[in-house]
Design an enzyme around this catalytic site. Structure first.
Site, PDB file in Angstrom:
ATOM      1  N   ASP A  13       0.829  -1.010  -0.130  1.00 16.27           N
ATOM      2  CA  ASP A  13       0.068   0.019   0.027  1.00 16.27           C
ATOM      3  C   ASP A  13       0.736   1.396   0.073  1.00 16.27           C
ATOM      4  OD1 ASP A  13      -2.301  -1.637   0.255  1.00 16.27           O
ATOM      5  OD2 ASP A  13      -2.182  -1.900   2.162  1.00 16.27           O
ATOM      6  N   LYS A  16       2.417   2.193  -5.087  1.00 15.97           N
ATOM      7  CA  LYS A  16       3.276   1.678  -6.183  1.00 15.97           C
ATOM      8  C   LYS A  16       2.522   1.874  -7.676  1.00 15.97           C
ATOM      9  CE  LYS A  16       3.640  -2.408  -4.301  1.00 15.97           C
ATOM     10  NZ  LYS A  16       2.703  -2.174  -2.803  1.00 15.97           N
ATOM     11  N   GLY A  40      -4.092  -4.570  -4.377  1.00 17.93           N
ATOM     12  CA  GLY A  40      -5.214  -3.576  -4.742  1.00 17.93           C
ATOM     13  C   GLY A  40      -4.442  -2.372  -5.388  1.00 17.93           C
ATOM     14  N   HIS A  41      -4.281  -2.293  -6.605  1.00 17.82           N
ATOM     15  CA  HIS A  41      -3.619  -1.064  -7.080  1.00 17.82           C
ATOM     16  C   HIS A  41      -4.224  -0.121  -7.628  1.00 17.82           C
ATOM     17  CE1 HIS A  41       0.189  -4.090  -7.703  1.00 17.82           C
ATOM     18  NE2 HIS A  41      -0.249  -3.748  -6.493  1.00 17.82           N
ATOM     19  N   ARG A 143       3.388 -29.155  -5.295  1.00 23.34           N
ATOM     20  CA  ARG A 143       3.306 -29.947  -6.701  1.00 23.34           C
ATOM     21  C   ARG A 143       1.991 -30.342  -6.757  1.00 23.34           C
ATOM     22  NH1 ARG A 143       8.786 -33.044  -5.479  1.00 23.34           N
ATOM     23  NH2 ARG A 143       7.398 -32.947  -3.543  1.00 23.34           N
ATOM     24  N   GLN A 224       2.569  -6.156  -2.966  1.00 23.31           N
ATOM     25  CA  GLN A 224       2.763  -5.793  -1.624  1.00 23.31           C
ATOM     26  C   GLN A 224       3.974  -5.347  -1.349  1.00 23.31           C
ATOM     27  OE1 GLN A 224       1.836  -9.461  -2.938  1.00 23.31           O
ATOM     28  NE2 GLN A 224      -0.199  -8.536  -2.566  1.00 23.31           N
TER      29      GLN A 224
HETATM   30  P1  IMP Z   1      -2.858 -12.923   1.936  1.00 23.03           P
HETATM   31  O1  IMP Z   1      -1.704 -12.307   0.993  1.00 23.03           O
HETATM   32  O2  IMP Z   1      -3.961 -12.465   1.489  1.00 23.03           O
HETATM   33  O3  IMP Z   1      -2.530 -14.202   2.270  1.00 23.03           O
HETATM   34  O4  IMP Z   1      -2.507 -12.073   3.268  1.00 23.03           O
HETATM   35  C1  IMP Z   1      -1.323 -12.126   4.041  1.00 23.03           C
HETATM   36  C2  IMP Z   1      -0.947 -10.742   4.502  1.00 23.03           C
HETATM   37  O5  IMP Z   1      -0.535  -9.912   3.454  1.00 23.03           O
HETATM   38  C3  IMP Z   1      -2.235 -10.071   5.294  1.00 23.03           C
HETATM   39  O6  IMP Z   1      -1.740  -9.164   6.509  1.00 23.03           O
HETATM   40  C4  IMP Z   1      -2.648  -9.118   4.207  1.00 23.03           C
HETATM   41  O7  IMP Z   1      -3.354  -8.089   5.011  1.00 23.03           O
HETATM   42  C5  IMP Z   1      -1.293  -8.786   3.732  1.00 23.03           C
HETATM   43  N1  IMP Z   1      -1.703  -8.402   2.325  1.00 23.03           N
HETATM   44  C6  IMP Z   1      -1.732  -9.161   1.352  1.00 23.03           C
HETATM   45  N2  IMP Z   1      -1.745  -8.341   0.134  1.00 23.03           N
HETATM   46  C7  IMP Z   1      -1.592  -6.822   0.410  1.00 23.03           C
HETATM   47  C8  IMP Z   1      -1.584  -5.721  -0.092  1.00 23.03           C
HETATM   48  O8  IMP Z   1      -1.666  -5.588  -1.422  1.00 23.03           O
HETATM   49  N3  IMP Z   1      -1.439  -4.767   0.568  1.00 23.03           N
HETATM   50  C9  IMP Z   1      -1.233  -4.708   1.886  1.00 23.03           C
HETATM   51  N4  IMP Z   1      -1.228  -5.813   2.683  1.00 23.03           N
HETATM   52  C10 IMP Z   1      -1.615  -7.145   1.791  1.00 23.03           C
END
Ligand code: IMP
Length: 424
Positions: A13, A16, A40-41, A143, A224
Site C-alpha cells: 500500500d 506503487k 489492490g493497485h 506440486r 505488496q
Molecule cells: P494474503 O496475501 O491474502 O495471504 O495476506 C497475508 C498478509 O498480507 C495479510 O496481512 C494481508 O493484509 C497482507 N496483504 C496481502 N496483500 C496485500 C496488499 O496488497 N497490501 C497490503 N497488505 C497486503
C-alpha cells in the site's frame, strides 16, 4: 539496461501503482510477477478511479503490453471479472494482456481453505485478504497446483480437479468441520472461465526474453512490500510470495543480469493491514488523523489500515534486500499539518539499541522505536511540481530520508492525480 522495477519497501500500500502508471508511459511492457488478487493497485485519472487486482496497472496506457508472469497466482473468476469490467470502461484489455501458461490458478477451494485456516488460528490469525493466496502457493510448492495450461484443457482439468477436491473435501469435513464442495458445478464454471482465458495464454518467458533482446523496455510491477515477503518479512505475518527483487526473476523467467534499475516506493509515513508487528504504529486520534487524511482503507478488503510513522530501520533493510537504486516517496502531502514529523531510526529493547530488523517477529514485537523528530509544515503542497516549491521543512524531510536510507529520491508524489508529482 532495458528493464526497470517498482517495488514496495514496507508493508504494501505504498501507492506503487501510481508510480507504475507514470513509468509505464516510457515503457513497452509492464509485468506483474508475484502475488495475486490480494493486491489492490489504485490509479486515479481525472474523475476516474481504477483499482487493479491482477491486471498490471500499465494497461491504462494504450498500446502497452501487459504480462501476468508465471509467479502470479491467478484467480480465473476475478481475472475475467476485472478484464470485462475494464473492457466495459473502454480499456482494450483483451488486446493488451497476456498471461503465462505456467501461472498457477487460485481455485474456489483455495479461498474456502484460506477462510477455514484463518478461522482455526483464532487470535493467531494472519489477517489475510481471504483471496486464497496462501493455499494456492502451498499447492504450488507441494506440486499439486493447477496451472493455466491445465485450466484451459478440460481433460486435464477434470483429472486434477477430481484428485485435488477429494483431498480438500477430506480436510474440510474431517479437520475444519465444514461442508464438502461439489465437483460438477465447480468443473463446469472453471471450464467456462478457461475458454475465456485461453486466448490470453502465452509462453511469457520466451516473450519477455525476446523483447529484452530486441531492446524493448520492460517494467516490473511489484505487489505488496518487502516486509510481507515470505522470506524477508515478519514471518508468519506476511504473504506467500517473494515480494522483493529476487521474485522478479523467479516470477517472470528473466535472468538476474537483465534486471536493471530498481525503484523502491516508500510512503512518507507507514501503514499495515492485517496482523503482525508494527513498531511505529500510532494509536488513537493521531493514527486516525493519518488514516483519514491518507484515505488508508484497503483497496481489496476495505479494512482500515493501521497507521504510524515512517520506519527508517525497515526502509534501510528494504533498500539492502532489494538493491534499491532510487526512491519514490509517495503521499508526502498527507503529512502537511503535522507540527512535527517523526522517523524511527533504531529500535530499543531491554536497554540495547538495534539498527537492523530482527529475523524473529517476536523480537520485533518487543522492540520500541527510537525516534528522531523533524519540524513539520502546514502548507498545502499539492500544487508543488519542483522540490524548490516545497516548504523548507518538507525539503529537509526528503533530504533526511535520502541520508537515512542511502538512496537518491527520483520522484515525490504530492497528491493522487497523475500530474501531482515532482520529478527530481
Ligand atoms: P494474503 O496475501 O491474502 O495471504 O495476506 C497475508 C498478509 O498480507 C495479510 O496481512 C494481508 O493484509 C497482507 N496483504 C496481502 N496483500 C496485500 C496488499 O496488497 N497490501 C497490503 N497488505 C497486503
Amino acid at each position: 539496461m532495458p528493464s526497470t522495477s517498482v517495488i514496495g519497501m514496507v508493508w504494501g500500500d505504498e501507492a506503487k501503482a501510481r508510480v507504475v502508471d507514470i513509468f509505464a508511459e516510457k515503457t513497452d511492457i509492464v509485468v506483474r510477477y508475484q502475488g495475486g488478487s490480494n493486491a489492490g493497485h489504485t490509479v486515479i485519472v481525472g474523475d476516474e478511479k481504477f483499482v487493479f487486482h491482477l491486471v498490471p496497472s500499465g494497461v491504462l496506457r494504450p498500446g502497452k503490453l501487459c504480462v501476468i508472469g508465471n509467479g502470479v497466482v491467478v484467480d480465473p473468476e476475478l481475472l475475467i471479472e476485472e478484464v470485462e469490467g475494464l473492457e466495459a470502461r473502454g480499456i482494450e484489455v483483451y488486446k493488451q494482456l497476456v498471461i503465462s501458461d505456467r501461472a498457477h490458478m487460485v481455485m474456489p477451494y483455495h479461498k474456502v481453505l484460506d477462510a477455514a485456516t484463518e478461522n482455526s488460528l483464532g487470535s493467531g490469525k494472519v489477517g489475510t485478504t481471504l483471496r486464497g493466496i496462501g493455499p494456492c502457493y502451498r499447492d504450488k510448492a507441494g506440486r499439486s497446483g493447477i496451472r493455466a495450461a491445465q485450466l484451459v484443457d478440460p481433460d486435464s482439468l477434470r483429472v486434477l480437479l477430481a484428485r485435488n477436491l477429494e483431498h480438500v473435501n477430506k480436510l474440510l469435513t474431517r479437520i475444519y468441520d465444514r461442508e464438502p464442495l461439489e465437483f460438477e458445478p465447480m468443473y463446469e464454471k472453471l471450464c467456462k472461465l478457461g475458454r475465456k482465458m485461453k486466448p490470453l495464454l502465452k509462453d511469457t518467458v520466451q516473450l519477455l526474453n525476446d523483447a529484452l533482446k530486441n531492446g524493448k523496455r520492460v517494467l516490473f510491477e511489484g505487489a505488496q512490500g518487502c516486509m510481507l515477503d515470505i522470506d524477508f518479512g515478519t514471518y508468519p505475518y506476511l504473504t506467500s510470495s517473494n515480494t522483493t527483487a529476487g521474485g522478479i526473476c523467479t516470477g517472470s523467467g528473466v535472468p538476474p543480469k537483465m534486471v536493471g534499475e530498481i525503484t523502491g516506493v516508500l510512503k512518507a509515513y507507514a501503514t499495515r493491514v492485517g496482523e503482525g508487528p508494527f513498531p511505529t504504529e500510532v494509536f488513537g486520534p493521531a493514527g486516525d488523523e493519518i488514516r483519514e487524511k491518507g484515505a488508508e482503507y484497503g483497496a481489496t478488503t476495505g479494512r482500515p489500515r493501521r497507521c504510524g510513522w515512517l520506519d527508517g530501520v525497515v526502509a534501510r533493510y528494504a533498500a539492502t534486500v532489494n538493491g534499491v537504486d532510487n526512491l519514490a516517496i509517495t503521499k508526502l502531502d498527507v503529512l502537511s499539518g503535522q507540527k512535527a514529523v517523526k522517523v524511527c531510526v533504531a529500535y530499543e529493547h531491554d536497554g540495547t539499541r538495534y539498527d537492523t530488523v530482527p529475523g524473529d517477529y517476536r523480537a520485533l514485537e518487543a522492540c520500541k522505536p527510537v525516534y528522531e523528530e523533524l519540524p513539520g509544515w502546514c502548507e498545502d503542497i499539492s500544487a508543488a511540481r519542483r522540490l524548490s516549491e516545497l516548504p523548507r521543512a518538507a525539503q529537509d524531510y526528503l533530504d533526511y530520508l535520502e541520508r537515512l536510507v542511502g538512496a537518491r529520491i527520483g520522484l515525490v508524489s504530492v497528491g493522487s492525480e497523475r500530474d501531482q508529482v515532482i520529478h527530481v
